[in-house]
Structures are given as C-alpha cells and as structure tokens.
Design a protein around this motif. Structure first.
Motif, PDB file in Angstrom:
ATOM      1  N   PHE A  94       0.830  -1.203   0.000  1.00  0.00           N
ATOM      2  CA  PHE A  94       0.000   0.000   0.000  1.00  0.00           C
ATOM      3  C   PHE A  94       0.865   1.253   0.000  1.00  0.00           C
ATOM      4  N   MET A  95       1.919   1.251   0.836  1.00  0.00           N
ATOM      5  CA  MET A  95       2.817   2.407   0.876  1.00  0.00           C
ATOM      6  C   MET A  95       3.569   2.556  -0.444  1.00  0.00           C
ATOM      7  N   MET A  96       3.979   1.429  -1.040  1.00  0.00           N
ATOM      8  CA  MET A  96       4.647   1.495  -2.337  1.00  0.00           C
ATOM      9  C   MET A  96       3.709   2.021  -3.415  1.00  0.00           C
ATOM     10  N   THR A  97       2.434   1.642  -3.337  1.00  0.00           N
ATOM     11  CA  THR A  97       1.462   2.117  -4.310  1.00  0.00           C
ATOM     12  C   THR A  97       1.262   3.622  -4.196  1.00  0.00           C
ATOM     13  N   ILE A  98       1.091   4.108  -2.978  1.00  0.00           N
ATOM     14  CA  ILE A  98       0.896   5.551  -2.763  1.00  0.00           C
ATOM     15  C   ILE A  98       2.115   6.329  -3.256  1.00  0.00           C
ATOM     16  N   THR A  99       3.306   5.823  -2.930  1.00  0.00           N
ATOM     17  CA  THR A  99       4.528   6.498  -3.358  1.00  0.00           C
ATOM     18  C   THR A  99       4.656   6.501  -4.872  1.00  0.00           C
ATOM     19  N   SER A 100       4.378   5.355  -5.504  1.00  0.00           N
ATOM     20  CA  SER A 100       4.508   5.249  -6.953  1.00  0.00           C
ATOM     21  C   SER A 100       3.486   6.115  -7.674  1.00  0.00           C
ATOM     22  N   LEU A 101       2.253   6.163  -7.171  1.00  0.00           N
ATOM     23  CA  LEU A 101       1.229   7.014  -7.792  1.00  0.00           C
ATOM     24  C   LEU A 101       1.605   8.491  -7.685  1.00  0.00           C
ATOM     25  N   ARG A 102       2.270   8.840  -6.622  1.00  0.00           N
ATOM     26  CA  ARG A 102       2.756  10.217  -6.499  1.00  0.00           C
ATOM     27  C   ARG A 102       3.786  10.515  -7.592  1.00  0.00           C
ATOM     28  N   TYR A 103       4.703   9.554  -7.825  1.00  0.00           N
ATOM     29  CA  TYR A 103       5.684   9.730  -8.896  1.00  0.00           C
ATOM     30  C   TYR A 103       4.993   9.876 -10.250  1.00  0.00           C
ATOM     31  N   VAL A 104       3.947   9.074 -10.469  1.00  0.00           N
ATOM     32  CA  VAL A 104       3.234   9.129 -11.740  1.00  0.00           C
ATOM     33  C   VAL A 104       2.600  10.500 -11.940  1.00  0.00           C
ATOM     34  N   LEU A 105       1.906  11.005 -10.936  1.00  0.00           N
ATOM     35  CA  LEU A 105       1.192  12.271 -11.059  1.00  0.00           C
ATOM     36  C   LEU A 105       2.136  13.462 -11.188  1.00  0.00           C
ATOM     37  N   LEU A 106       3.345  13.336 -10.656  1.00  0.00           N
ATOM     38  CA  LEU A 106       4.333  14.409 -10.766  1.00  0.00           C
ATOM     39  C   LEU A 106       5.244  14.227 -11.981  1.00  0.00           C
ATOM     40  N   ASN A 107       5.114  13.073 -12.665  1.00  0.00           N
ATOM     41  CA  ASN A 107       5.993  12.732 -13.776  1.00  0.00           C
ATOM     42  C   ASN A 107       7.459  12.794 -13.345  1.00  0.00           C
ATOM     43  N   MET A 108       7.742  12.111 -12.249  1.00  0.00           N
ATOM     44  CA  MET A 108       9.096  12.044 -11.714  1.00  0.00           C
ATOM     45  C   MET A 108       9.384  10.609 -11.310  1.00  0.00           C
ATOM     46  N   THR A 109      10.629  10.347 -10.997  1.00  0.00           N
ATOM     47  CA  THR A 109      11.041   9.043 -10.498  1.00  0.00           C
ATOM     48  C   THR A 109      11.627   9.219  -9.104  1.00  0.00           C
TER      49      THR A 109
ATOM     50  N   PRO B 121      11.108  20.224 -15.554  1.00  0.00           N
ATOM     51  CA  PRO B 121      10.832  20.470 -16.970  1.00  0.00           C
ATOM     52  C   PRO B 121       9.829  19.503 -17.582  1.00  0.00           C
ATOM     53  N   TRP B 122       9.629  18.347 -16.939  1.00  0.00           N
ATOM     54  CA  TRP B 122       8.765  17.318 -17.521  1.00  0.00           C
ATOM     55  C   TRP B 122       7.355  17.302 -16.926  1.00  0.00           C
ATOM     56  N   ASP B 123       7.042  18.284 -16.093  1.00  0.00           N
ATOM     57  CA  ASP B 123       5.714  18.336 -15.479  1.00  0.00           C
ATOM     58  C   ASP B 123       4.697  18.829 -16.500  1.00  0.00           C
ATOM     59  N   LEU B 124       3.764  17.962 -16.894  1.00  0.00           N
ATOM     60  CA  LEU B 124       2.748  18.285 -17.896  1.00  0.00           C
ATOM     61  C   LEU B 124       1.382  18.547 -17.278  1.00  0.00           C
ATOM     62  N   GLY B 125       1.301  18.504 -15.949  1.00  0.00           N
ATOM     63  CA  GLY B 125       0.001  18.531 -15.281  1.00  0.00           C
ATOM     64  C   GLY B 125      -0.410  17.111 -14.931  1.00  0.00           C
ATOM     65  N   TYR B 126      -1.221  16.965 -13.881  1.00  0.00           N
ATOM     66  CA  TYR B 126      -1.538  15.645 -13.352  1.00  0.00           C
ATOM     67  C   TYR B 126      -2.092  14.693 -14.417  1.00  0.00           C
ATOM     68  N   TRP B 127      -3.044  15.162 -15.233  1.00  0.00           N
ATOM     69  CA  TRP B 127      -3.701  14.283 -16.182  1.00  0.00           C
ATOM     70  C   TRP B 127      -2.741  13.809 -17.272  1.00  0.00           C
ATOM     71  N   GLU B 128      -1.989  14.742 -17.861  1.00  0.00           N
ATOM     72  CA  GLU B 128      -1.034  14.369 -18.900  1.00  0.00           C
ATOM     73  C   GLU B 128       0.111  13.539 -18.336  1.00  0.00           C
ATOM     74  N   ASN B 129       0.530  13.844 -17.109  1.00  0.00           N
ATOM     75  CA  ASN B 129       1.560  13.030 -16.454  1.00  0.00           C
ATOM     76  C   ASN B 129       1.083  11.588 -16.299  1.00  0.00           C
ATOM     77  N   TRP B 130      -0.183  11.442 -15.890  1.00  0.00           N
ATOM     78  CA  TRP B 130      -0.755  10.101 -15.722  1.00  0.00           C
ATOM     79  C   TRP B 130      -0.720   9.333 -17.040  1.00  0.00           C
ATOM     80  N   LYS B 131      -1.141   9.977 -18.116  1.00  0.00           N
ATOM     81  CA  LYS B 131      -1.190   9.300 -19.412  1.00  0.00           C
ATOM     82  C   LYS B 131       0.201   8.979 -19.941  1.00  0.00           C
ATOM     83  N   GLU B 132       1.196   9.797 -19.617  1.00  0.00           N
ATOM     84  CA  GLU B 132       2.562   9.516 -20.072  1.00  0.00           C
ATOM     85  C   GLU B 132       3.081   8.194 -19.526  1.00  0.00           C
ATOM     86  N   VAL B 133       2.676   7.850 -18.307  1.00  0.00           N
ATOM     87  CA  VAL B 133       3.174   6.627 -17.670  1.00  0.00           C
ATOM     88  C   VAL B 133       2.180   5.477 -17.791  1.00  0.00           C
TER      89      VAL B 133
END
Length: 409
Positions: free
Chosen positions: A240-255, A341-353
C-alpha cells in the motif's frame, strides 16, 4: 546478456524472494478458500453468497497480481531499458582488466580509464541530442557523460551501481520485483503493487471477519486465520505504501531518483534557437555539430550588395553551403531551483506513464507511452516550464527556423 545485480547479496535475495512470495500466496489461498469460505462460511454458517463473493474477489485480484508480477519480472529481466555502452566501455569491459563489478576505491586498475567526456566532435551518439529541440546539458552545452559507460546519457538516464549500467528513467532496484525498475517496467510495477495491496485487503477482510465472528460466538481462535492476518498485514501495508509512493511519482511525472534533492535541483537546458544566433549577457550558445579544432562553419548567408542578407534556399547547394544546413545553434538556459521540466500537469503526467485508456490502466499489456522516444522535440515531453525559461531569457516560446528558413534538411 545478464541484467542481474553486480552485488552477490542482491542476486541471492532476488532469487529467493519469488519462492517466499509463492509460499505466502499458497498459504493465503489455503486459508481463504478452505478455512474461511468452505469450512466456515459454507459448512458452519451456510452463507453461500458471502463465500462466493469472497472467492470471486480473491481470485480476481490474485490473477491480476500474478499477471502484473510476471509482466514486471519478464520486462526487468529481458529489457530493463539500458543505455548502450560506448565503444570505449565495450573495449574496456572486454579486456582482461574489465569488470562489471563495482570498483574498489583503492584499486587503481579497477578505476575507469576514461573519466572525461569524449572530445571527438563526431562522438558516436552525440547526434541524437542535437537533432532535438531541447535536451539536458552541462554548462558547456554538451550532454551529460557517464564515465563508467563511456557514453552520453539521454535525459533522465542515471547510472545504476547495482547493474553498473545507465538506465532510462531509473527509479529503484527492487529485489521483490526481480531487479531494476525503469521506464520499461515502472507502469507494470505500479499495477503490481496496486493489485497486491487489493489482494492483501481481501485476505485481511475475509480472515479478520471470520476470526472476529468465531471469537464472538465462543468457537475459539483459529491459528491459521491469525497467520493469514499477519502475512496480509505485513505485505498489505508494504505494498500500500509502495502504491501511494509510486502514484505520487506518476502524477508528478518524476522518479525516485528525480525527487532526490528536487526542491533545490537546477536543470541546464540546451534550447534550439535560430542558426547562427549569438550569445547574450543572459546565456551563451553552442553550435552543433561541434567544430573541429581550428575550423568553423558558414552561416550560409551572404550580402547581396544592398546591405541585405540573402537566404540560400537553392536545392543545388555547394558542399560547404549544404553542410552548413545541418548545423544547429543552442542557447544554454537554466531553470529555477525546484522546477520540473517534464511536469505536464496531473492528467497528462498520468497518461505519459499509465497509458491513454482504461485497458492500459488496468492490464499489463502495453508499455508506457513515454518509452517510445519518437519525438523530434525532446527525449520526453516537456511542460510549460521550458517555455517559461525561454521567455525569461528573451527568447520566443517555440523554436524558430534558422535565418535561411532551412534546418536539418
């Protein structure tokens, strides 16, 4: 080709963990199906509807968990997204002194032979950068260089000490998932942790509810249910903690690597500007392909005698004029601290990943859209920050054609 860790401890842990997970799933299946659904809900309490509901949810999430886990492991072990080694690294690692293992600090023979970037203007791989409109660079305008792999590092690639290789969009080395999680496997890893958390939730709910009812009715404590609660709680909280952390990375378009020091991190961008432009007090420029020592390139312009600059656009160009069309000029610009530089906004970040439709989000079929690398503008889609940086330095928001109207023809 081996994609295993260079560390013996990591290799052994990675090999043992799948066995542990298989035993845990087998135990949870026995408890949920036999002890909870068959023995307790159906035989003891005649709650057939509740038993069917638990069984459907249990096997649904178990199937999705196993499918995403296998997809993650296969991707990690067949194509983790490694940056190719440069010719010098291939030669070095193939020599008697070459090694993919980590170098000891006191071992002179084990140190990299080529620490400085390749000074050859025709360095292999350099063209994949200056044919883009924007790329991450050093202060001198050249791309980042990996002294271990002896090659230029694409944007967002980082060198892994576990693999001793550069990995595209490297996130972390995960022995639970079988190795290095990078751009090719990150989407499947997120799906795996999400479905595992849901699976553990079903186990916890079924075992906990049955155990509570047994205790309230005075039937005693079933040790198997207690064991299932312990396993479900441990793996459930972890995933659960890994999921929350990973979803945060997805929404921010970061690793995970991108976020290290992200609040103070500053990126240097090589941004294409009209060919032949000169630097200003705000930025300096670099011309590609890099000139050889003592040479320069023509801007492909000439005066027509009336003080105006004529543009050369004839298809029958001489060699010198033709070669000049392949040149590009880049301004070296800096972001502000903390800008992504890679932040496209939450929705576009989600679709990128995660993909562009529900099928991509739910099932481990296709890789992330960000893995295609077929864009001319940059290695990865860049957000509004790049245009803001251009404006701060007095440049147009979008790259313009060169002074003769032709570029890279």
């Amino acid at each position: 080709m081996s994609f295993e860790s260079t560390k013996a401890a990591s290799r052994w842990v990675t090999r043992v963990i799948p066995v542990i997970l298989a035993v845990a799933v087998g135990y949870a299946t026995y408890v949920t199906v036999a002890r909870v659904c068959v023995d307790y809900l159906i035989h003891d309490r005649q709650q057939n509807g509740s038993a069917v509901t638990v069984l459907v949810l249990y096997f649904l999430f178990m199937f999705l968990m196993i499918a995403t886990y296998l997809r993650t492991i296969v991707t990690i072990n067949t194509d983790p997204g490694l940056v190719p080694l440069g010719p010098l690294a291939v030669s070095r690692r193939g020599s008697r002194y070459g090694s993919d293992k980590a170098h000891r600090a006191d071992d002179l023979e084990g140190q990299p032979y080529f620490m400085a970037p390749d000074s050859n203007p025709d360095s292999p791989g350099l063209e994949q950068f200056y044919t883009k409109d924007v790329f991450i660079c050093e202060t001198d305008g050249r791309p980042k260089w990996c002294s271990e792999c002896c090659n230029w590092k694409p944007d967002r690639a980082h060198h892994s000490s576990e693999l001793n290789r550069c990995v595209l969009r490297m996130d972390h080395y995960c022995p639970w998932a079988g190795g290095m999680v990078g751009e090719n496997s990150f989407k499947f890893f997120v799906q795996f942790t999400t479905y595992t958390a849901c699976y553990c939730g079903i186990v916890l709910g079924a075992a906990g509810s049955s155990l509570t009812k047994q205790m309230n009715s005075g039937d005693g404590v079933d040790g198997f249910l207690v064991g299932a609660l312990g396993l479900g709680g441990f793996f459930g909280l972890f995933t659960f903690m890994m999921t929350i952390t990973s979803l945060r990375y997805v929404l921010l378009n970061m690793t995970n690597v991108d976020l290290l020091g992200s609040r103070t991190k500053v990126y240097q961008l090589a941004v294409r500007i009209p060919r032949g432009s000169e630097g200003t007090d705000s930025y300096h420029v670099i011309n590609y392909p890099l000139a050889r020592p003592g040479s320069s390139y023509s801007t492909n312009q000439h005066n027509n005698g009336n003080g105006a600059v004529a543009r050369v656009n004839s298809p029958n160009l001489g060699r010198e004029a033709r070669d000049s069309l392949a040149h590009r000029t880049f301004a070296i610009l800096r972001t502000e601290a903390g800008e992504n530089p890679w932040d496209l906004g939450y929705w576009e970040n989600w679709k990128e990943v995660m993909g562009t439709n529900l099928i991509d989000w739910l099932f481990p079929i296709r890789r992330s859209p960000c893995t295609k690398h077929d864009r001319n503008e940059s290695f990865y889609r860049m957000g509004k920050i790049v245009n803001e940086v251009r404006v701060r330095h007095g440049l147009a928001q979008e790259p313009a054609a060169g002074p003769d109207g032709l570029e890279m023809r």
